[in-house]
Design a protein around this motif. Structure first.
Motif, PDB file in Angstrom:
ATOM      1  N   UNK A 150     -51.724 -16.585   9.647  1.00 51.82           N
ATOM      2  CA  UNK A 150     -52.280 -15.424  10.340  1.00 51.82           C
ATOM      3  C   UNK A 150     -53.174 -14.629   9.396  1.00 51.82           C
ATOM      4  N   UNK A 151     -52.631 -14.373   8.217  1.00 52.00           N
ATOM      5  CA  UNK A 151     -53.369 -13.562   7.255  1.00 52.00           C
ATOM      6  C   UNK A 151     -54.682 -14.205   6.893  1.00 52.00           C
ATOM      7  N   UNK A 152     -54.646 -15.524   6.665  1.00 54.73           N
ATOM      8  CA  UNK A 152     -55.870 -16.199   6.262  1.00 54.73           C
ATOM      9  C   UNK A 152     -56.897 -16.157   7.384  1.00 54.73           C
ATOM     10  N   UNK A 153     -56.441 -16.420   8.609  1.00 48.57           N
ATOM     11  CA  UNK A 153     -57.394 -16.415   9.724  1.00 48.57           C
ATOM     12  C   UNK A 153     -58.019 -15.036   9.875  1.00 48.57           C
ATOM     13  N   UNK A 154     -57.166 -14.005   9.754  1.00 48.54           N
ATOM     14  CA  UNK A 154     -57.700 -12.655   9.873  1.00 48.54           C
ATOM     15  C   UNK A 154     -58.658 -12.342   8.738  1.00 48.54           C
ATOM     16  N   UNK A 155     -58.245 -12.696   7.516  1.00 55.36           N
ATOM     17  CA  UNK A 155     -59.078 -12.354   6.361  1.00 55.36           C
ATOM     18  C   UNK A 155     -60.435 -12.991   6.482  1.00 55.36           C
ATOM     19  N   UNK A 156     -60.462 -14.251   6.895  1.00 49.93           N
ATOM     20  CA  UNK A 156     -61.742 -14.940   6.945  1.00 49.93           C
ATOM     21  C   UNK A 156     -62.603 -14.378   8.073  1.00 49.93           C
ATOM     22  N   UNK A 157     -61.952 -14.088   9.193  1.00 53.39           N
ATOM     23  CA  UNK A 157     -62.721 -13.486  10.282  1.00 53.39           C
ATOM     24  C   UNK A 157     -63.368 -12.186   9.820  1.00 53.39           C
ATOM     25  N   UNK A 158     -62.588 -11.377   9.111  1.00 53.15           N
ATOM     26  CA  UNK A 158     -63.128 -10.105   8.629  1.00 53.15           C
ATOM     27  C   UNK A 158     -64.235 -10.343   7.625  1.00 53.15           C
ATOM     28  N   UNK A 183     -49.639 -16.966  21.282  1.00 53.08           N
ATOM     29  CA  UNK A 183     -50.775 -17.812  21.581  1.00 53.08           C
ATOM     30  C   UNK A 183     -51.947 -17.173  20.858  1.00 53.08           C
ATOM     31  N   UNK A 184     -52.323 -17.754  19.749  1.00 55.35           N
ATOM     32  CA  UNK A 184     -53.250 -17.051  18.880  1.00 55.35           C
ATOM     33  C   UNK A 184     -52.527 -15.852  18.304  1.00 55.35           C
ATOM     34  N   UNK A 185     -53.019 -14.664  18.625  1.00 56.63           N
ATOM     35  CA  UNK A 185     -52.267 -13.489  18.212  1.00 56.63           C
ATOM     36  C   UNK A 185     -51.647 -12.785  19.403  1.00 56.63           C
ATOM     37  N   UNK A 186     -51.754 -13.387  20.582  1.00 54.51           N
ATOM     38  CA  UNK A 186     -51.185 -12.752  21.764  1.00 54.51           C
ATOM     39  C   UNK A 186     -49.749 -13.212  21.959  1.00 54.51           C
ATOM     40  N   UNK A 187     -48.935 -12.267  22.366  1.00 56.32           N
ATOM     41  CA  UNK A 187     -47.523 -12.567  22.542  1.00 56.32           C
ATOM     42  C   UNK A 187     -47.310 -13.105  23.945  1.00 56.32           C
ATOM     43  N   UNK A 188     -46.640 -14.257  24.045  1.00 53.75           N
ATOM     44  CA  UNK A 188     -46.364 -14.783  25.377  1.00 53.75           C
ATOM     45  C   UNK A 188     -44.878 -14.757  25.694  1.00 53.75           C
ATOM     46  N   UNK A 189     -44.048 -14.710  24.681  1.00 52.51           N
ATOM     47  CA  UNK A 189     -42.621 -14.731  24.963  1.00 52.51           C
ATOM     48  C   UNK A 189     -41.885 -13.974  23.874  1.00 52.51           C
ATOM     49  N   UNK A 190     -40.858 -13.259  24.284  1.00 49.53           N
ATOM     50  CA  UNK A 190     -40.128 -12.431  23.341  1.00 49.53           C
ATOM     51  C   UNK A 190     -38.645 -12.660  23.549  1.00 49.53           C
TER      52      UNK A 190
END
Lengths: 407, 109, 368, 147, 227, 187
Positions: free
Chosen positions: A168-176, C30-37
Motif C-alpha cells: 500500500x505504502x509503495x503504491x501510494x508513494x509512487x502515485x504521489x 479492493x484497491x484501497x476500498x473496503x468491501x468487507x469488515x
C-alpha cells in the motif's frame, strides 16, 4: 610534475576540488590525483548528507517537542545532541530481520538506493562560493532526474517486503511522486527562465532579489510538491503510521531501517538546501565570500523549520485528495506562474538579455498580486469540489431538550 | 571506445530486445523488450551524431546536435507508446484477466 | 485510473498503531476500498462480569475503574447508581454534586483523548493530542488530589463518595477551569475549522439516525446522527436535574459531526462544572452503609449513566449475598461497534481509521 | 421530561392483547414472555406505534441454575418510556432462543456474547460465533457451574 | 477565504512553540504529589494492629496474608494477638486502598512511594519485617485526621508546595520525619464508632467547605472539642 | 582521459548487455523490470561518454523515473509475476531471427567505412555539445566554438518545429488514449 584541470571541466569551478587535485598532483600521477580529489569530495558529501540527516532528526524531534509543549530528546549530550548517536547504536545492535517470502536481493538493495540519489543530488548544490562538486550546466534537471530514482527504490521496498502495508505504502508513494513531479518541474521552469540557466551556481548569482519574492507562486508550488515527494505532512500518506504502519519500510529494521530513516531526513535536508539555493539566494548574503556557508546553513535551516512547522500543525490528506490537490490546484498554479513569468521575462528583458534588479523588483510586485489572486481563485474552485454538501438536517426530535447544532 | 564498439554494443542490445519481443508471451515483457530496442537505436543515433555527422550537418543547419534531437523524439515517442501500451494491457487484463499475448486473440471481447 | 484489482484481506490489528488497543478488524480491500469488515474481539477479555460475581459490592468498584480506563469516574458512578437502586437508597446531596462534578471532569478528559486521537489518526503528528494531554494532565492531577489515584480512581462508593474533597481541591479546580478555557479555545482554533480536517471528515461515513437507533448506538455517536438523546437529560441522575446544559447534535451524521459533538460536549461540561461549584452545599458525602452490603434477595436493578462513550449500564441481580449474583455490563464501546460495517464498507483505508477513531472505542470496555 | 417506565403489568397486558397467552407472568418492572415468541413480541413492541421501542438498551442473560432468564431492556425515544421483558429458558444443555437481530441490529454483539459466555444459541442470527473467546473453547464461562 | 483556518492553525502552533513545556523531566523533577496519593509501600503500625485481618478479607485480590497467634498480653481488653506473618504481595496489588478503608483501628495506611520496581517476583512481597522497619510516611488516603492538621508537631510540615501553593495545612507524606503511631491514629475511644472519612454521623459536626467560605475547624479541633 | 573513458565504456557495456539479457531471460517479471532500469541507467552512462549530458539526464528522468515505474506499476496491478515471464512457442525462430540480425548488424558496423571526424574536431564537438545545451558552465569562459552553434532548444523550435509539433500532438493523443483506455466502462 603538476596537474592542471582543464578550464572547461565541470570540476574546474570547484575550489576545494581543484585545491586537492593540484596538491596531490604534485606528488602523484594525474589520474590518481583525479581519483583522490574525487574521493575526498565524495567523503565530504556523504558525511554532509548523513550528518545533516542526524542533525535534522535531532532538530525535528526537539522542535516538534517544543511545538507540542514537550521537551523532546534531552538526555544524551548537551540538549540531547547525541540522541542520533544513541539511536544509531541501538539500531546497529538490533537483530537483522528479513521477512519470510521476501525478495532477498531486492530487499537488501533498497536502503542503498534510497540514500544514493540524495548524495548525488548534493553534488550539484553550491554550499558556498565555488564549492559545488560539479557545477553541472544541467544542474536543475540533474536534481530532478536523480530524485526520480527514489520512486523505483520505494517500489522495490514495497514489493520485496512481502507485506501488504508495505505494498500500500509503495503504491501510494509512487502515485504521489509521479503526480507531484509535474508541478515541481513546472515551477522550476520559471526559476530557470528568470536565471537563464539550469546551473545552480548561475541561479544563485542571478538572485539579486531572492526568487521566493520574485516568484512566490513557484516557491509555494515547489514547497508543497516537495513536501509531498518527501512524504512530509500534510502529504505523508505513504508512511501514514495511523493507516499503514510505516508504509513501504514497515518490514525494515536495524541498520537498514537506519539507512532508510537517514534517507528520509537527509532528503529533508537536501531538499531544503536546494530550495534555499533556488529560492532564497543560496550562499549569497553580506560578506558572502567568507560567510557564504553560514548564509546557506541559515537559509536551509529556515526551510527545514518550515517543514517541521507544517508537520506539527496539519493533519494528513487522503490519497485521492492529495492527487486532486496536485492536479487541480498545484498544476494550474504552476502553469499560471509559468505563463506570467514567461511574459514578464519576454517584456522586461533588455537587449543584452539580462534582467536587472529593477526588473526583478517589478516582477516581484506583479507576481505577488498574481499569487494572491490565483491562490484565491483556484482555492475557491476546488473548495466546491472538496467541501461536503450539507444535507437537510433530519433528526429524531425529542421534546424538551435544548440542543445546539452544527452550523 | 570508438564508433564501431558503440555500434556493436547497440547492435547487441537491439538483438536482445528483438529476441525478447519475439519470444515472450507476457505483454509487459514484450513492451520492455521493445524499450530495449528503442534504447539501442538512441545509442546509435547519438553515437553517429558524435562521431560522423556533425561537421556536415553543421554546415547545413548550424548545429552539432541534430542526433540528440532525434534521440529526444525517440524518447518522447517511447513514452507515449508505453503509456498507451500499458493502457491497452490494463484494458485487456480487466476483460480477460490475463496479460498473455497468446490468449489475446480477439480484437474485441 | 480505476483498475480492478484482486481483493485482498488485511488484518488490521491487534497490533496496529491506531486500532485503539488490541482490536482487530479483518478487512477485505479492493484497491484501497473496503468491501468487507469483520471485527474480532477478545484480546483484552478479562471476564469482569464473572469477577464481579465473586467480589462484594464495594470491591466491584475497583473493577469498574478498569473497564473504560479513560473514564473511570463515570464507570464508578454508573455502578454505584445501580447498587443504590438495588438497595433503594439515595446518596446525600453533596455526594451527588461531587459525583456530577467529577464525572464531568472525567468526561472532559475522555473527550480530550478522543478528539486528540481522532486528529492523530487523521495524521496530525501528535500536536492536538499533546494539547489534549496537557489539559487532561491537570484533570488527572485534580483526581489525584481527590482520591489519590489518577486513572484507577475508585472514588465513588455505593451511597456516596468515599471522602469529601480536600480543601486544596476547590481553588485548584477554579484555576484549572480558568486555564482550561483558554487552552481549549486554542485547540478549537487549531482544529474546528481546519480545512484539511474538514475535507477529510465531512461527509465521510455518515450514520443516519434510524440506523443509529436500530444499532443501539449511544452517546456522542448517536447525537452526531441527529438524535438528541442524552440520559443526563432524559433520566437525570445525581445532580443533573439541578444543572442546565445543551445537547449538541449533528446534522450531517458524519465523522466531522462526531468530532464536533465531542468538542461541544466539553464546552457543556465546563458549564455543568461551574454550576456544580456554585450550587454545592456543605454536608455529608456518604451514607452510613455497612462495609459489606447485602441487598434483598431477588432484587434487580439496571443503573445507567451517559458515559463519555455512550450509555453505560449495569444490570445487577442480587440473591441476598454479599456479592452481585449477576453483573451485566452494557458497555457503550462494544455496542457502538455494531455499526462498524455500515461505517466502513465502501470507504477507503484512510477513512476507516478515522471512522474507527470517531466512534471512540476503548478496548477495556469492549472486551471487558 | 422524565422517562416513564412501563410497569410489568402494562407490558404483559399489551403483549397479551396482541398475542394472547404469550406473556406468562409479570412483576413491577418486567414481564415474562414465552421464549419461543421473543422475536414476535420484539417486532410488535418495536413496530406498534403505541409502544415504539426503537432502541434496545441491552440484552442480558442470568443463570439461575435451573433456568436462564433473558432480559431485554427497551427504550422508546419518541414516547420517552422504557420497558423490560424477560424470557425464561429451562435446562442446561442445548439452549435455544429466537434472535432479535432482524428487529434490532444492536442485539448483534450482545447475543453473540451471550452465546459465548452463557451458552444460549440464538436462532436466526446470521453470525452466531463466539465473540470474546476463541472458537473451540470448552464451556461457557459465565455460567454458574463453570469452575 | 479558503485556507485561512490553516494559517490560524499555524499561528496556534507557533504560539505554543514559545511556551514553556508542560512536561517535566522525571528523575530530576517530580510532579507534585498529593497527600492522598495511594503509594505502593504500605505503612503499618504494629502497635495499633489487632490482627483482625479485616484488610485481608476486604482486599479484592486477596494478596494480604496474615497469620497470628495469641500473645497472652492485654488479656483484660480481650487478648492482643501477635502478628507472625503480614505479607503483602505487591505485584498483584492494584492500590485501590480498600484494605486501608477496612481497617477499623487505623493501623494500615497507604504509602507515598512509587519507585519500587524489582527484578524478581520474590522481591515484590512486602514482608512483616519490612513493614516494621520501614520509615513511616503514610498517605492521608482515607485518613482524614492527617489531612486537616493544623499546628502540631514538627513532623507535620506546613507545605506550601502542594497544588501550586494552595495547601496551607496539609501534611506532606513525602517530606519530614516519619510519623509515629501516636501521631497518625484517631483516639482509641472512637475506634468502634465507625466514623470514616466523610461519613459524619451527625450533621454539623464538621463543616466541609467548598473553597468559598472560611476554612472550617480542622478534624483535629473537633476531636479536641469532643474530648 | 581516454583510459578512464575506455574503462567506463567496457564496464557500461558489460552491465548493459548483462542487464538486457536479464530482462528477457529472468523469470520474475518484477526483477526483469528492475534490470530494465539498470539498462536505462547504463545507456544514460553511454550518453555521458558521448558527451550528451542533457540527453543522459533526460534519459534518467524519463526512462528510470517514469517508464520503469510505469512498468512496475503495470506488473503490480496485473499480478502474475512469478510465473510471468514465460517464453512462448516461437523460441527457436526468435533466437534465429535475433542472431541473424545481430550478425548482420555487427558485420555492417565493422565493415563500413564510417569516416569519423578527426580527433581534434571530435573534442570540439564534445565541448559544443556540452555547452550548447544550457549555456556555458558557471565560472568557465565559453570557448569560441560553441558560440556560433545553435542550441538544442532553438533547434527544436526552429528547424525541427514540424516534428516537434507532431510529437506534441502524439503525446496529446497518447494522453487522451490512455485516459480512454484506463477509464472503466461503467463510470
Amino acid at each position: 610534475m603538476s596537474c592542471q584541470l582543464a578550464s572547461d571541466s565541470i570540476l574546474y569551478a570547484n575550489g576545494i576540488y581543484r585545491l586537492v587535485y593540484e596538491i596531490v598532483g604534485v606528488v602523484l600521477p594525474c589520474w590518481v590525483a583525479y581519483a583522490i580529489a574525487g574521493l575526498v569530495f565524495a567523503f565530504i558529501l556523504v558525511n554532509a548528507v548523513l550528518l545533516g540527516a542526524a542533525v535534522i532528526t535531532w532538530g525535528e524531534r526537539r522542535v516538534l517537542g517544543r511545538f507540542q509543549n514537550r521537551v523532546g530528546p534531552n538526555r544524551w549530550g548537551p540538549f540531547g545532541l547525541f540522541q542520533p548517536v544513541a539511536d544509531l547504536v541501538k539500531l546497529l545492535t538490533k537483530e537483522d530481520l528479513r521477512p519470510e517470502g521476501s525478495d532477498r536481493v531486492v530487499f537488501s538493495l533498497v536502503p542503498v538506493l534510497m540514500v544514493a540519489p540524495l548524495i548525488l543530488m548534493t553534488a550539484v548544490v553550491p554550499f558556498a562560493k565555488n564549492t559545488a562538486l560539479a557545477s553541472l550546466n544541467v544542474g536543475v534537471l540533474f536534481i530532478l532526474a536523480v530524485s526520480s530514482i527514489t520512486s523505483v527504490a520505494i517500489f522495490m521496498a514495497g514489493w520485496s517486503s512481502n507485506n501488504r502495508y508495505a505494498m500500500f505504502g509503495a503504491a501510494r508513494a509512487v502515485a504521489v511522486l509521479i503526480s507531484y513531479e509535474i508541478p515541481v518541474v513546472l515551477s522550476l521552469l520559471g526559476v530557470v527562465m528568470v536565471a537563464a540557466s539550469m546551473s545552480l551556481g548561475t541561479i544563485v548569482a542571478a538572485q539579486a532579489l531572492p526568487f521566493f519574492l520574485v516568484q512566490p507562486l513557484a516557491f509555494f508550488v515547489f514547497m508543497a510538491g516537495m513536501s509531498a515527494e518527501l512524504n512530509r505532512s500534510p502529504f505523508d500518506v505513504a508512511e501514514a503510521e495511523s493507516e499503514i504502519i510505516a508504509g513501504y519500510h514497515t518490514e525494515y529494521s536495524g541498520v537498514r531501517f537506519a539507512l532508510i530513516q537517514a534517507a528520509e531526513f537527509g532528503g529533508v535536508g537536501v531538499v531544503a538546501a536546494i530550495a534555499a539555493t533556488l529560492f532564497l539566494g543560496g550562499w549569497s548574503g553580506p560578506w558572502s565570500e567568507y560567510l557564504g556557508w553560514l548564509w546557506f546553513l541559515i537559509k536551509t535551516g529556515i526551510i527545514v523549520f518550515l517543514f517541521i512547522w507544517f508537520r506539527a500543525t496539519y493533519p494528513r490528506l487522503r490519497i485521492d485528495q492529495i492527487m486532486a490537490f496536485s492536479w487541480k490546484f498545484l498544476l494550474p498554479l504552476a502553469m499560471v506562474n509559468l505563463v506570467v513569468v514567461t511574459l514578464e521575462v519576454f517584456l522586461l528583458r533588455g537587449d543584452e538579455g539580462v534582467l536587472t534588479h529593477t526588473d526583478l523588483a517589478i516582477m516581484a510586485a506583479i507576481n505577488l498580486a498574481v499569487t494572491a489572486i490565483s491562490i484565491a481563485v483556484f482555492g475557491n474552485l476546488i473548495k466546491d469540489r472538496v467541501t461536503f454538501r450539507t444535507r437537510q438536517p433530519q433528526q429524531v426530535v425529542v421534546p424538551g431538550v435544548s440542543t445546539i447544532e452544527v452550523s | 571506445m570508438s564508433l564501431e564498439s558503440m555500434l556493436v554494443v547497440a547492435a547487441v542490445l537491439f538483438a536482445i530486445g528483438l529476441y525478447g519481443a519475439l519470444a515472450r508471451s507476457n505483454v509487459i515483457a514484450v513492451l520492455m523488450s521493445i524499450e530495449i530496442m528503442f534504447n539501442a537505436v538512441n545509442l546509435t543515433v547519438v553515437a553517429f551524431s558524435r562521431y560522423v555527422a556533425p561537421l556536415a550537418l553543421r554546415q547545413e543547419i548550424g548545429s552539432v546536435l541534430t542526433g540528440q534531437v532525434f534521440a529526444i523524439f525517440i524518447i518522447t515517442v517511447a513514452a507515449a507508446e508505453i503509456a498507451l501500451g500499458l493502457g491497452i494491457v490494463f484494458a485487456m487484463y480487466r476483460h480477460t484477466e490475463s496479460v498473455s499475448l497468446t490468449e489475446a486473440n480477439q480484437l474485441r471481447h | 485510473m480505476t483498475i480492478r484489482t484482486e481483493p485482498m484481506t488485511v488484518n488490521v490489528g491487534p497490533q496496529h498503531p491506531s486500532t485503539h488497543g488490541v482490536f482487530r478488524v479483518r478487512i477485505t480491500f479492493d484497491g484501497e476500498d473496503i468491501v468487507e469488515v469483520e471485527p474480532v474481539f477478545g484480546y483484552l477479555h478479562r471476564g469482569t462480569e464473572k469477577l464481579a460475581e465473586e467480589r462484594n459490592y464495594v470491591q466491584v468498584v475497583t473493577l469498574t475503574d478498569r473497564l473504560d480506563y479513560t473514564s473511570s469516574m463515570i464507570n464508578n458512578q454508573a455502578y454505584c447508581l445501580a447498587v443504590e437502586k438495588l438497595l433503594g437508597v439515595e446518596p446525600p446531596p453533596r455526594a451527588r454534586y461531587l459525583r456530577t462534578l467529577t464525572a464531568e471532569l472525567q468526561r472532559i478528559a475522555s473527550h480530550l483523548i478522543a478528539v486528540g486521537f481522532f486528529v492523530q489518526e487523521l495524521g496530525a503528528f501528535g500536536t492536538p493530542l499533546m494539547y489534549g494531554f496537557r489539559s487532561r494532565e491537570r484533570i488527572l492531577e485534580l483526581f489525584e488530589m481527590l482520591c489519590g489515584a489518577r486513572i484507577t480512581v475508585s472514588y465513588m462508593r455505593p451511597g456516596g463518595v468515599f471522602a469529601d474533597a480536600p480543601r486544596d481541591f476547590w481553588p485548584a479546580l477554579n484555576r484549572f477551569l480558568e486555564d482550561f478555557e483558554d487552552e481549549f479555545a486554542e485547540m478549537e482554533q487549531l482544529l474546528l475549522e481546519n480545512e484539511i480536517l474538514m475535507i477529510r471528515t465531512r461527509g465521510v461515513s455518515p450514520i443516519p439516525p434510524e440506523v443509529a437507533i436500530n444499532n443501539s448506538v449511544s452517546g456522542p455517536v448517536l447525537r452526531a446522527s441527529g438524535v438528541n438523546w442524552d440520559w443526563r437529560k432524559q433520566e437525570p441522575y445525581d445532580a443533573y436535574d439541578q444543572v442546565e446544559f445543551d445537547v449538541p447534535i449533528g446534522s450531517n451524521w458524519d465523522n466531522y459531526d462526531r468530532f464536533w459533538v465531542r468538542i461541544q460536549e466539553v464546552r457543556q461540561s465546563i458549564r455543568i462544572i461551574k454550576q456544580c461549584i456554585a450550587q454545592i452545599e456543605p454536608g455529608p458525602v456518604r451514607l452510613d452503609l455497612p462495609l459489606v452490603l447485602r441487598p434483598e434477595a431477588g432484587r434487580e436493578a439496571y443503573g445507567r449513566v451517559e458515559a463519555s462513550k455512550g450509555e453505560l449500564g449495569f444490570y445487577l441481580v442480587s440473591d441476598g449475598g454479599i456479592s452481585p449474583y449477576r453483573c451485566k455490563i452494557r458497555s457503550p464501546s462494544l455496542i457502538n461497534l455494531t455499526v462498524i460495517e455500515r461505517l466502513l464498507v465502501g470507504w477507503k483505508l484512510a477513512d476507516m481509521i478515522v471512522s474507527l477513531g470517531s466512534i471512540d472505542i476503548n478496548m477495556g470496555e469492549v472486551d471487558r | 421530561m422524565p422517562m416513564r417506565p412501563l410497569s410489568g403489568e402494562e407490558l404483559a397486558k399489551a403483549v397479551n392483547q396482541e398475542y394472547p397467552g404469550v406473556a406468562v407472568d409479570y412483576d413491577e418492572v418486567s414481564a415474562w414472555i414465552r421464549p419461543n415468541r421473543i422475536h414476535a413480541v420484539a417486532a410488535f413492541l418495536k413496530d406498534s406505534p403505541a409502544h415504539d421501542f426503537q432502541f434496545l438498551n441491552s440484552v442480558s442473560a442470568v443463570d439461575y441454575v435451573e433456568y436462564f432468564d433473558l432480559v431485554y431492556h427497551l427504550t422508546s425515544l419518541r414516547q420517552q418510556s422504557s420497558a423490560v421483558f424477560k424470557a425464561r429458558i429451562y435446562g442446561r444443555e442445548d439452549l435455544r432462543a429466537p434472535s432479535v437481530y432482524s428487529v434490532w441490529r444492536g442485539a448483534d454483539f450482545q447475543e453473540r456474547e451471550i452465546w459465548d459466555l452463557m451458552g444460549i444459541h440464538f436462532e436466526g442470527h446470521p453470525n452466531m460465533k463466539r465473540i470474546m473467546l476463541w472458537e473451540g473453547f470448552e464451556g461457557h464461562p459465565l455460567r454458574k457451574d463453570f469452575l | 477565504m479558503y485556507g485561512l483556518a490553516m494559517v490560524k492553525g499555524l499561528m496556534v502552533t507557533l504560539k505554543n512553540l514559545t511556551r514553556k513545556p508542560f512536561t517535566i523531566q522525571y528523575p530530576e523533577e517530580r510532579a507534585k504529589q498529593h497527600p492522598r496519593f495511594r503509594g505502593e509501600e504500605f505503612v503499618w503500625y504494629e502497635e495499633r494492629c489487632t490482627g483482625c485481618a479485616s484488610c485481608a478479607k476486604y482486599c479484592p485480590l486477596g494478596i494480604i496474608k496474615i497469620e497470628t497467634s495469641p500473645s497472652g498480653s492485654m488479656i483484660p481488653q480481650g487478648e492482643k494477638y501477635r502478628l507472625e506473618v503480614f505479607d503483602i504481595e505487591l505485584q498483584r496489588c492494584m492500590f485501590c486502598g480498600l484494605c486501608v478503608e477496612a481497617c477499623p483501628y487505623d493501623a494500615l495506611f497507604m504509602g507515598s512511594g512509587f519507585e519500587q520496581g524489582q527484578y524478581s517476583r520474590k522481591n515484590m512481597v512486602i514482608t512483616i519485617d519490612q513493614l516494621r522497619n520501614a520509615e513511616k510516611h503514610p498517605s492521608t488516603w482515607f485518613r482524614p485526621q492527617l489531612e486537616g492538621y493544623e499546628g502540631g508537631t514538627d513532623s507535620f510540615r506546613r507545605t506550601p508546595t502542594i497544588a501550586q501553593g494552595e495547601s496551607r495545612f496539609s501534611y506532606d507524606p513525602r517530606g519530614g520525619p516519619p510519623l509515629g503511631w501516636r501521631e497518625v491514629g484517631r483516639e482509641s475511644w472512637r475506634w468502634h464508632q465507625r466514623e470514616k472519612a466523610g461519613m459524619r454521623l451527625e450533621q454539623g459536626e464538621a463543616v466541609p467547605d467548598t473553597g468559598r467560605d472560611e476554612l472550617p475547624q480542622s478534624a483535629r479541633d473537633s476531636d479536641a472539642a469532643a474530648d | 582521459m581516454p583510459v578512464v573513458q575506455d574503462l567506463a565504456f567496457w564496464v557500461l557495456s558489460v552491465v548493459a548487455i548483462a542487464a538486457a539479457l536479464g530482462v528477457v531471460l529472468v523469470k520474475d517479471l518484477f526483477r526483469s523490470a528492475l534490470l530494465l532500469a539498470v539498462v536505462f541507467i547504463s545507456v544514460a552512462g553511454f550518453f555521458v561518454l558521448l558527451s550528451a549530458e542533457f540527453l543522459a539526464v533526460v534519459q534518467v528522468l524519463i526512462y528510470v523515473g517514469a517508464i520503469s515505474v510505469l512498468f512496475i506499476f503495470g506488473i503490480m496491478l496485473t499480478r502474475n509475476v512469478r510465473e510471468g515471464n514465460v517464453p512462448n512457442r516461437l523460441q527457436i525462430p526468435a533466437v534465429m531471427c535475433a542472431s541473424l540480425l545481430l550478425v548482420g548488424m555487427i558485420a555492417a558496423a565493422i565493415n563500413t567505412d564510417w569516416r569519423p571526424i578527426p580527433e581534434a574536431a571530435a573534442q570540439m564537438v564534445d565541448a559544443a555539445q556540452t555547452q550548447s545545451v544550457a549555456g556555458p558552465p558557471a565560472g568557465a569562459s565559453s570557448s569560441g566554438y560553441a558560440e556560433q552553434d545553435t542550441g538544442l532548444a532553438e533547434l527544436l523550435i526552429a528547424d525541427f518545429v514540424l516534428p516537434f509539433e507532431a510529437v506534441s500532438l502524439l503525446l496529446l493523443a497518447a494522453l487522451i488514449g490512455g485516459l480512454a483506455l484506463a477509464r472503466s466502462r461503467g463510470s
